[in-house]
Design an enzyme around this catalytic site. Sequence first.
Site, mmCIF file in Angstrom:
data_model
loop_
_atom_site.group_PDB
_atom_site.id
_atom_site.type_symbol
_atom_site.label_atom_id
_atom_site.label_comp_id
_atom_site.label_asym_id
_atom_site.label_seq_id
_atom_site.Cartn_x
_atom_site.Cartn_y
_atom_site.Cartn_z
ATOM 1 N N LYS A 63 24.801 2.917 2.751
ATOM 2 C CA LYS A 63 23.675 3.843 2.589
ATOM 3 C C LYS A 63 24.201 5.228 2.907
ATOM 4 O O LYS A 63 25.193 5.382 3.635
ATOM 5 C CB LYS A 63 22.561 3.479 3.577
ATOM 6 C CG LYS A 63 21.202 3.988 3.194
ATOM 7 C CD LYS A 63 20.488 3.026 2.267
ATOM 8 C CE LYS A 63 19.148 3.556 1.834
ATOM 9 N NZ LYS A 63 18.417 2.632 0.974
ATOM 10 N N GLY B 138 -2.054 -1.531 -1.905
ATOM 11 C CA GLY B 138 -1.289 -0.614 -2.759
ATOM 12 C C GLY B 138 -1.473 -0.959 -4.224
ATOM 13 O O GLY B 138 -1.372 -2.134 -4.604
ATOM 14 N N GLY C 280 0.380 0.492 -6.769
ATOM 15 C CA GLY C 280 1.488 1.308 -7.279
ATOM 16 C C GLY C 280 2.279 0.601 -8.362
ATOM 17 O O GLY C 280 1.778 -0.325 -9.032
ATOM 18 N N VAL D 234 5.025 -1.470 -8.356
ATOM 19 C CA VAL D 234 5.338 -2.902 -8.247
ATOM 20 C C VAL D 234 4.064 -3.734 -8.288
ATOM 21 O O VAL D 234 3.968 -4.736 -9.013
ATOM 22 C CB VAL D 234 6.134 -3.207 -6.946
ATOM 23 C CG1 VAL D 234 6.414 -4.707 -6.843
ATOM 24 C CG2 VAL D 234 7.445 -2.427 -6.896
HETATM 25 P P1 NAD Z 1 4.517 3.235 -5.347
HETATM 26 O O1 NAD Z 1 4.619 4.544 -4.681
HETATM 27 O O2 NAD Z 1 4.463 3.191 -6.834
HETATM 28 O O3 NAD Z 1 3.215 2.437 -4.825
HETATM 29 C C1 NAD Z 1 2.776 2.461 -3.508
HETATM 30 C C2 NAD Z 1 1.264 2.601 -3.544
HETATM 31 O O4 NAD Z 1 0.765 2.424 -2.223
HETATM 32 C C3 NAD Z 1 0.802 3.973 -4.021
HETATM 33 O O5 NAD Z 1 -0.150 3.808 -5.070
HETATM 34 C C4 NAD Z 1 0.157 4.577 -2.786
HETATM 35 O O6 NAD Z 1 -0.916 5.438 -3.079
HETATM 36 C C5 NAD Z 1 -0.289 3.346 -2.037
HETATM 37 N N1 NAD Z 1 -0.540 3.517 -0.616
HETATM 38 C C6 NAD Z 1 0.089 4.324 0.267
HETATM 39 N N2 NAD Z 1 -0.435 4.170 1.492
HETATM 40 C C7 NAD Z 1 -1.388 3.228 1.384
HETATM 41 C C8 NAD Z 1 -2.290 2.635 2.312
HETATM 42 N N3 NAD Z 1 -2.308 2.968 3.595
HETATM 43 N N4 NAD Z 1 -3.173 1.702 1.854
HETATM 44 C C9 NAD Z 1 -3.184 1.356 0.546
HETATM 45 N N5 NAD Z 1 -2.355 1.888 -0.380
HETATM 46 C C10 NAD Z 1 -1.489 2.828 0.050
HETATM 47 O O7 NAD Z 1 5.721 2.356 -4.799
HETATM 48 P P2 NAD Z 1 6.358 1.025 -5.381
HETATM 49 O O8 NAD Z 1 7.578 1.379 -6.141
HETATM 50 O O9 NAD Z 1 5.311 0.181 -6.024
HETATM 51 O O10 NAD Z 1 6.865 0.329 -4.032
HETATM 52 C C11 NAD Z 1 5.934 -0.250 -3.132
HETATM 53 C C12 NAD Z 1 6.678 -0.726 -1.895
HETATM 54 O O11 NAD Z 1 7.706 -1.652 -2.262
HETATM 55 C C13 NAD Z 1 7.407 0.380 -1.113
HETATM 56 O O12 NAD Z 1 7.394 0.035 0.257
HETATM 57 C C14 NAD Z 1 8.829 0.288 -1.644
HETATM 58 O O13 NAD Z 1 9.763 0.789 -0.701
HETATM 59 C C15 NAD Z 1 8.968 -1.218 -1.815
HETATM 60 N N6 NAD Z 1 9.973 -1.599 -2.791
HETATM 61 C C16 NAD Z 1 9.895 -1.157 -4.073
HETATM 62 C C17 NAD Z 1 10.859 -1.535 -4.994
HETATM 63 C C18 NAD Z 1 10.781 -1.081 -6.433
HETATM 64 O O14 NAD Z 1 11.486 -1.664 -7.276
HETATM 65 N N7 NAD Z 1 9.962 -0.095 -6.760
HETATM 66 C C19 NAD Z 1 11.919 -2.382 -4.610
HETATM 67 C C20 NAD Z 1 11.978 -2.842 -3.285
HETATM 68 C C21 NAD Z 1 10.996 -2.437 -2.396
#
Ligand code: NAD
Length: 391
Positions: free
Chosen positions: A99, A199, A201, A203
Amino acid sequence: MNSAVLAPEKATNNHTESAFPWFDQIDTKEHEQIIICSDPEVGLRAIIAIHNTALGPALGGTRLWPYASEADALRDVLRLSRGMTYKAAVAGLNLGGGKAVIIGDPKKLKSEALFRAYGRFVEGLAGRYITAEDVNITVRDMEYVRMETKYVTGISRALGGSGDPSSVTALGTYMGMKACAKKVYGSDSLAGKKIAIQGAGAVSTHLAHFLQKEGAKMYVSDIFSEKVNRLAADVNAEIVPSEKIYDTDADIFSPCALGGILNTDTIARLNCAIVAGCANNQLDSERQHGPMLIEKGILYAPDYVINAGGLINVANELEGYNRDYAHEQATRIYDTILNILDRAEAEGIPTYEASNRIAEDRLRQIGRIKQVYASTSHYSGRLGELNQARN
Ligand code: NAD
């Protein structure tokens, strides 16, 4: 530019403190190498941490963050790089853990020169470390890094990379959830299961579509109403106010928003049999909150195992991206999670501890067989080049 394996420690008059705090921290977490990168002309102050390369080149993103001190930056990069070793090991990838952190204010620091200077340090490691995007780093920033080094992954489809990993992460999370259901209910069908998703988002949107196809009943929350409204309408889910999601009467709670959300307060409120979601670092404290979940009879799918689809996707890019193969690898998260749940049960340990042990077993076993010299000619594609550069 200056580069040193370790910065010299300032002399101190405090005799209770170690004279070698950096080495002490590195020794504790068993890192191989820490690289300090400095270029005052462009404002670059970065630390690259290579934790373990027993399985292959160290892979992990570069984070840009306004750390309050270099000690904070070091602590973070050591913790995150170690996590990458475990994640790659359990996912069955031939990658090590690394990292990098760049210290500074993301709004003020960014420039082409800064990212290109950083790219030259990465290039100088000759493939021991492969970087990718992380917090506060955009595709554009990485394009500058790529101008100076080939050791970058997770790049856009337009540039021949694997693109957005969220659908592959969702597939792995879905398969991991099914494995948990198999363990708890004796069947991996999620039809009719009540699933509360935190969430709405990237994923969770893909995940909710998998769940909808299977006939699950979903409850969704987000702090942004337009996001949750859109997802709920798309997959026919019920909206729950974000602060109420922990109290939802559900079979499965799926944290897909932020880290640190499983703490003493929220675990007491959970009303489910399984926690399985994609968010990173879900347990506020592994030692404290892992056992609390067990006491409540809740099965926890270790976050870094169930969400490994994203890493699988970028790892696949190194060998010449093949979407079908990346999906197949992510599907195997089902078996990985089942193995972990079985081992946790057999050894009477928390699930996160079982996955750590599986990672350590693989590191030990594969590390040992690599003591025998073999030709590197069986590697193909970019990974072949990277391994040859490394050996
Ligand atoms: P994203 O930012 O697209 O989605 C996260 C969502 O959570 C957003 O819509 C945000 O508004 C919402 N949110 C934030 N705080 C909140 C709360 N207190 N209550 C409810 N909703 C809330 O992110 P993502 O890419 O979908 O990733 C989601 C999680 O998965 C993160 O922790 C990320 O580190 C982890 N992750 C993602 C990936 C990937 O491929 N994108 C891979 C491994 C891990």
